[in-house]
Design a protein around this motif. Structure first.
Motif, short mmCIF file in Angstrom:
data_model
loop_
_atom_site.label_atom_id
_atom_site.label_comp_id
_atom_site.label_asym_id
_atom_site.label_seq_id
_atom_site.Cartn_x
_atom_site.Cartn_y
_atom_site.Cartn_z
N ARG A 107 0.73 -1.18 0.07
CA ARG A 107 0.03 -0.01 0.02
C ARG A 107 0.99 1.25 -0.05
O ARG A 107 0.53 2.17 -0.74
N ASN A 108 1.95 1.26 0.70
CA ASN A 108 2.80 2.37 1.01
C ASN A 108 3.69 2.65 -0.36
O ASN A 108 4.00 3.77 -0.80
N LYS A 109 3.75 1.55 -1.04
CA LYS A 109 4.74 1.72 -2.15
C LYS A 109 4.03 2.47 -3.37
O LYS A 109 4.68 3.38 -3.99
N ILE A 110 2.71 2.41 -3.45
CA ILE A 110 2.04 3.52 -4.60
C ILE A 110 0.81 4.20 -3.73
O ILE A 110 0.34 4.93 -4.49
N GLY A 111 1.12 4.48 -2.29
CA GLY A 111 0.33 5.40 -1.85
C GLY A 111 -1.21 5.17 -1.58
O GLY A 111 -2.17 6.00 -1.70
N LEU A 112 -1.49 3.74 -1.57
CA LEU A 112 -3.07 3.65 -1.69
C LEU A 112 -3.45 3.88 -0.02
O LEU A 112 -2.84 3.39 1.02
N THR A 113 -4.71 4.20 -0.12
CA THR A 113 -5.35 4.32 1.28
C THR A 113 -6.80 3.78 1.27
O THR A 113 -6.56 2.51 1.86
N ASP A 114 -7.87 4.37 0.89
CA ASP A 114 -9.30 3.68 0.87
C ASP A 114 -9.86 3.12 -0.55
O ASP A 114 -10.70 2.74 -0.45
N THR A 115 -9.11 3.45 -1.40
CA THR A 115 -9.56 3.20 -2.75
C THR A 115 -8.44 2.78 -3.77
O THR A 115 -7.26 3.32 -3.59
N ALA A 116 -8.68 1.94 -4.61
CA ALA A 116 -7.84 1.45 -5.44
C ALA A 116 -8.43 1.22 -7.04
O ALA A 116 -9.72 0.80 -7.00
N ILE A 117 -7.89 1.42 -8.15
CA ILE A 117 -8.25 1.10 -9.41
C ILE A 117 -7.72 -0.18 -9.78
O ILE A 117 -6.41 -0.33 -9.76
N VAL A 118 -8.46 -1.22 -10.23
CA VAL A 118 -8.29 -2.43 -10.82
C VAL A 118 -8.34 -2.34 -12.25
O VAL A 118 -9.64 -2.29 -12.38
N VAL A 119 -7.33 -2.69 -12.85
CA VAL A 119 -7.43 -2.49 -14.30
C VAL A 119 -6.87 -3.86 -15.12
O VAL A 119 -5.79 -4.11 -14.90
N GLY A 120 -7.58 -4.31 -15.94
CA GLY A 120 -7.27 -5.29 -16.56
C GLY A 120 -6.05 -5.12 -17.54
O GLY A 120 -6.21 -4.13 -18.09
N ASN A 121 -5.16 -6.01 -17.86
CA ASN A 121 -4.12 -5.61 -18.71
C ASN A 121 -3.73 -6.92 -19.44
O ASN A 121 -2.56 -7.10 -19.83
N SER A 122 -4.79 -7.35 -19.77
CA SER A 122 -4.64 -8.72 -20.74
C SER A 122 -4.25 -10.04 -20.06
O SER A 122 -4.89 -10.67 -19.67
N ASP A 123 -2.76 -10.34 -19.82
CA ASP A 123 -2.22 -11.34 -19.31
C ASP A 123 -2.14 -11.21 -17.79
O ASP A 123 -1.77 -12.22 -17.15
N THR A 124 -2.24 -9.95 -17.44
CA THR A 124 -2.18 -9.27 -16.00
C THR A 124 -3.31 -8.50 -15.62
O THR A 124 -3.95 -8.15 -16.67
N PHE A 125 -3.11 -8.22 -14.34
CA PHE A 125 -4.03 -7.05 -14.00
C PHE A 125 -3.19 -6.13 -13.13
O PHE A 125 -2.22 -6.40 -12.44
N LEU A 126 -3.54 -4.64 -13.38
CA LEU A 126 -2.87 -3.58 -12.46
C LEU A 126 -3.55 -3.18 -11.40
O LEU A 126 -4.97 -2.94 -11.57
N ILE A 127 -2.89 -2.54 -10.41
CA ILE A 127 -3.58 -2.04 -9.25
C ILE A 127 -2.99 -0.53 -9.13
O ILE A 127 -1.61 -0.43 -8.92
N TYR A 128 -3.72 0.64 -9.05
CA TYR A 128 -3.35 1.86 -9.21
C TYR A 128 -4.05 2.79 -8.05
O TYR A 128 -5.14 2.43 -7.81
N LYS A 129 -3.27 3.69 -7.44
CA LYS A 129 -3.87 4.66 -6.63
C LYS A 129 -4.76 5.41 -7.74
O LYS A 129 -4.45 5.71 -8.88
#
Length: 165
Positions: A107-129
């Protein structure tokens, strides 16, 4: 294939819901998964060059490691890939409700707090602040002379796709 964009809450314990269709793919690509067990996966967090988390299935990570093992020992590229896919990773498991725990380091690595964006990336998925996803830069990608950033990217798809592969 992981597709779609989801905005999901993160609770006080760092639990994040994984979209149901993503969970099915994770189960299918975990060689040890069976009905009644939780699927395993790996979260690649990387170094300062990454402002997102990338989730790989067990099978996908095994495939990546096979590719790395075929590279020349002692090469800089192999060492960099080993650092990313063997050192800068966190194994996680789905819980009974389809959530994963993102520990404080993740969480600290990308600054996540209470919400995340989870986005498909074809063969993986990504989690963003959320703020980072809105400004997701493509700066880290290799320049391509024939890319026109003003065109709809779909123009780069070939006209004769073989969908049987």
């Amino acid at each position: 294939m992981y597709i779609g964009l989801h905005e999901n809450k993160i609770d006080s314990k760092g639990r994040l819901s994984v979209p149901a269709d993503f969970r099915r793919l994770l189960e299918k690509n975990d060689p040890e998964w069976e009905e009644g067990k939780q699927a395993r996966m790996v979260v690649v967090y990387g170094d300062e060059r990454r402002d997102y988390l990338e989730v790989h299935s067990v099978k996908d990570l095994m495939d990546i490691h096979r590719q790395i093992q075929r590279m020349d020992r002692g090469s800089r590229k192999r060492a960099e890939l080993q650092r990313l896919y063997a050192h800068q990773v966190q194994p996680v498991t789905l819980d009974d409700t389809g959530r994963i725990v993102l520990n404080a380091t993740l969480r600290n690595k990308i600054g996540l707090t209470d919400t995340a964006i989870v986005v498909g990336n074809s063969d993986t998925f990504l989690i963003y602040k959320p703020e980072t996803y809105e400004n997701a830069a493509l700066d880290h990608l290799r320049a391509e002379d024939d890319l026109d950033p003003n065109l709809d990217p779909s123009v780069y798809l070939g006209g004769n796709l073989d969908l049987a592969e």
